[in-house]
Design an enzyme around this catalytic site. Sequence first.
Site, short mmCIF file in Angstrom:
data_model
loop_
_atom_site.label_atom_id
_atom_site.label_comp_id
_atom_site.label_asym_id
_atom_site.label_seq_id
_atom_site.Cartn_x
_atom_site.Cartn_y
_atom_site.Cartn_z
N SER A 112 -7.23 0.65 33.62
CA SER A 112 -7.86 0.37 32.34
C SER A 112 -9.16 1.14 32.24
O SER A 112 -9.82 1.40 33.25
CB SER A 112 -8.17 -1.12 32.22
OG SER A 112 -8.96 -1.39 31.08
N TYR A 169 -12.10 -8.39 36.10
CA TYR A 169 -11.02 -7.52 35.63
C TYR A 169 -11.39 -6.06 35.89
O TYR A 169 -10.60 -5.28 36.43
CB TYR A 169 -10.76 -7.76 34.14
CG TYR A 169 -9.74 -6.85 33.53
CD1 TYR A 169 -8.38 -7.07 33.73
CD2 TYR A 169 -10.12 -5.77 32.74
CE1 TYR A 169 -7.43 -6.23 33.17
CE2 TYR A 169 -9.18 -4.93 32.17
CZ TYR A 169 -7.84 -5.16 32.39
OH TYR A 169 -6.90 -4.34 31.83
N LYS A 192 -9.53 -3.32 38.43
CA LYS A 192 -9.00 -2.04 37.94
C LYS A 192 -9.68 -0.87 38.64
O LYS A 192 -9.04 0.14 38.94
CB LYS A 192 -9.14 -1.94 36.42
CG LYS A 192 -8.24 -2.92 35.67
CD LYS A 192 -6.78 -2.73 36.01
CE LYS A 192 -5.88 -3.58 35.13
NZ LYS A 192 -4.45 -3.29 35.36
N ILE A 248 -5.74 -0.58 23.23
CA ILE A 248 -4.37 -0.32 22.78
C ILE A 248 -3.83 -1.57 22.10
O ILE A 248 -3.92 -2.67 22.64
CB ILE A 248 -3.46 0.06 23.97
CG1 ILE A 248 -4.05 1.24 24.76
CG2 ILE A 248 -2.04 0.35 23.49
CD1 ILE A 248 -4.12 2.54 24.03
N ARG A 249 -3.23 -1.40 20.94
CA ARG A 249 -2.71 -2.54 20.15
C ARG A 249 -1.33 -2.94 20.63
O ARG A 249 -0.33 -2.68 19.97
CB ARG A 249 -2.71 -2.21 18.69
CG ARG A 249 -4.15 -2.22 18.17
CD ARG A 249 -4.27 -2.40 16.74
NE ARG A 249 -4.28 -3.79 16.31
CZ ARG A 249 -4.86 -4.16 15.18
NH1 ARG A 249 -5.47 -3.28 14.43
NH2 ARG A 249 -4.82 -5.41 14.81
N THR A 250 -1.28 -3.60 21.77
CA THR A 250 -0.03 -4.16 22.29
C THR A 250 0.20 -5.52 21.64
O THR A 250 -0.70 -6.06 20.97
CB THR A 250 -0.11 -4.34 23.81
OG1 THR A 250 -1.17 -5.28 24.10
CG2 THR A 250 -0.37 -3.02 24.52
N GLY A 255 0.37 -8.31 23.23
CA GLY A 255 -0.60 -9.19 23.87
C GLY A 255 -2.00 -9.03 23.29
O GLY A 255 -2.71 -10.01 23.08
#
Length: 134
Positions: free
Chosen positions: A14, A27, A31, A60-62, A64
Site C-alpha cells: 500500500s 497498517y 505494509k 483505489i475504489r474497491t 471494500g
Amino acid sequence: MVERGTGVVVHVSSIASRLPQPEEASYAAAKAALNVYSRGLATEVGRSGVRVVCILPGFIRTVGAEQHLQAMADQQGIDVDQLTTQIVDRLNVPMGRPGDPDVVAEMIAFLASPRGKWVTGAEFRVDGGIIPVV
C-alpha cells in the site's frame, strides 16, 4: 542458456507504507515490512528464476473501499462524493480522483507476464501520483 524456474511472487502492499495516515500506524508498519520482505525475498530466490515484485496501490475504489467510504460519510453526515474529494485533496492526488481496481490488476498482469521477465525486487506505486505533503 536454460532458464530455471518461471515463478513470480506479487505482493500487494500500500502507499500507506510510504505515506501513513492518522490512526493507521500499525497498517502502515505492516505494509512497510512487506516491502522490505519482498525485496529480501527477491534477492534470496532470484538465482532460482523466481521474481518478486511489490505493488503499492494508492486510493483505489474497491468494493471494500466503497463500503468504508459510505460508513465514514454517514458518520460525518456528508455524501460519499464529498468525502472522496476530501480524501483526494488530503492525499494530494495529482490526478484528482481515486483509481479503479483494474489499473492495479493491469500492473500485476504485466509484472506476472513474460513481458516483466527482467523485473524483480522492485516496488511499483499505482497511486495516481500521490505527492507526500511535508
